[in-house]
Design an enzyme around this catalytic site. Structure first.
Site, mmCIF file in Angstrom:
data_model
loop_
_atom_site.group_PDB
_atom_site.id
_atom_site.type_symbol
_atom_site.label_atom_id
_atom_site.label_comp_id
_atom_site.label_asym_id
_atom_site.label_seq_id
_atom_site.Cartn_x
_atom_site.Cartn_y
_atom_site.Cartn_z
ATOM 1 N N PRO A 194 -18.391 25.251 -35.924
ATOM 2 C CG PRO A 194 -18.870 23.052 -35.331
ATOM 3 C CD PRO A 194 -17.847 24.113 -35.175
ATOM 4 C CG ASP A 201 -13.602 35.762 -57.553
ATOM 5 O OD1 ASP A 201 -12.950 35.406 -58.538
ATOM 6 O OD2 ASP A 201 -13.106 36.252 -56.524
ATOM 7 C CD GLU A 203 -17.771 17.955 -28.077
ATOM 8 O OE1 GLU A 203 -18.808 18.523 -28.472
ATOM 9 O OE2 GLU A 203 -17.259 16.980 -28.665
HETATM 10 N N1 ADE Z 1 -14.651 23.518 -36.525
HETATM 11 C C1 ADE Z 1 -15.265 22.320 -36.670
HETATM 12 N N2 ADE Z 1 -16.114 22.343 -37.701
HETATM 13 C C2 ADE Z 1 -16.045 23.583 -38.235
HETATM 14 C C3 ADE Z 1 -16.703 24.243 -39.314
HETATM 15 N N3 ADE Z 1 -17.621 23.621 -40.066
HETATM 16 N N4 ADE Z 1 -16.400 25.517 -39.554
HETATM 17 C C4 ADE Z 1 -15.490 26.165 -38.809
HETATM 18 N N5 ADE Z 1 -14.851 25.605 -37.769
HETATM 19 C C5 ADE Z 1 -15.124 24.326 -37.474
#
Ligand code: ADE
Length: 280
Positions: free
Chosen positions: A92, A176, A119
């Site tokens: 993330p 697309d 984590e």
């Molecule tokens: N792992 C956990 N959340 C994620 C996300 N939003 N994008 C990519 N990998 C992740």
């Protein structure tokens, strides 16, 4: 294209056997290798994680198994003739995964995915491999998943459909949403197929007119409407020069106006949503 995925949940990647990606594998366009990270653990409990230095919640994936796994995968790939690997690290905290990035990755011959649980992976692993191969830390959206495996499926599908020969029609991804080119930055509008009447609902008459110009204009207006409603940020960042006269008319009806020329903080003439009229 060769794909390697190293994961503690190999079964999570089963969908790679299905549909478009599965077909690309059977036709030989994609060479997919899924590896169990625990194959590179040597203790009784097959430990892949440990507590974070500095304290804090959760667990961190250990350097040892990842280092041994990636060394093996790289050596095996090179042995079998693969070249120019790139490491794709779903997190993330990564750069947003966009159609543009999908196109870039689809042009590489070998992608190695390292989906993490907990984590994340000890930072030294990405640092170490970044000295040898390009590393892309990629996020598929502003939300936190329990692990990166679902992100691997997302990235793989977006990339695989761009590979020559995977979609029947070479033009299939030209229109697309988010494709580079004319329709850039507009979402695709609605689509319809037979029957012409369903539960009292018919289809927009223009689509039956056979008038290609009118149909193209209607599609463009629908794309503008949908984009204005669902992704106003895309309208705001579009170069106003890419809107024609009719686009401007449609946007104006939808409550948009060109911004003041060259005003502070706003590139000149970009469209922005007019504030709603104040009621007397
Ligand atoms: N792992 C956990 N959340 C994620 C996300 N939003 N994008 C990519 N990998 C992740």
């Amino acid at each position: 294209m060769r794909l390697d995925v190293v994961t503690i949940f190999p079964e999570y990647l089963e969908p790679l056997n299905v549909s478009l990606v599965g077909k690309a594998r059977t036709t030989g366009l994609l060479d997919v290798h899924v590896h169990d990270l625990r194959d590179w653990t040597y203790d009784r409990h097959n430990t892949v994680d440990d507590t974070p230095y500095g304290g804090g919640p959760g667990m961190v994936m250990k350097t040892g198994p990842w280092g041994d796994a990636l060394d093996t995968v790289l050596a095996d790939g090179y042995d079998t003739g693969a070249h120019a690997p790139a490491l794709i690290v779903p997190t993330p905290s990564g750069m947003p995964f966009t159609q543009e990035l999908a196109v870039e990755l689809s042009e590489r011959p070998w992608l190695i995915f390292t989906p993490a649980r907990y984590e994340g992976i000890d930072r030294r692993v990405t640092e170490e491999y970044a000295t040898r191969v390009p590393v892309y830390e990629v996020s598929i959206g502003d939300y936190v998943l329990a692990g990166g495996e679902a992100a691997v499926l997302v990235v793989t599908e977006a990339v695989a459909r761009l590979l020559p020969g995977v979609l029947g029609n070479a033009d299939s991804h030209r229109d697309d949403s988010f494709a580079p080119g004319d329709m850039a930055d507009l979402l695709e509008g609605p689509v319809y197929t037979k029957p012409p009447l369903w539960r009292g609902r018919d289809i927009p008459e223009v689509l039956l007119s056979g008038h290609h110009g009118k149909i193209a204009r209607w599609r463009r207006d629908e794309a503008l409407k949908r984009t204005a409603r669902n992704r106003p940020d895309l309208i705001e960042r579009t170069d106003p020069k890419s809107f024609d006269k009719k686009d401007r008319e449609t946007l104006s009806i939808l409550g948009w106006a060109p911004g003041p020329e060259g005003s502070e903080g706003r590139p000149s003439g970009r469209f922005w949503r007019r504030p709603p009229a104040v009621e007397e």
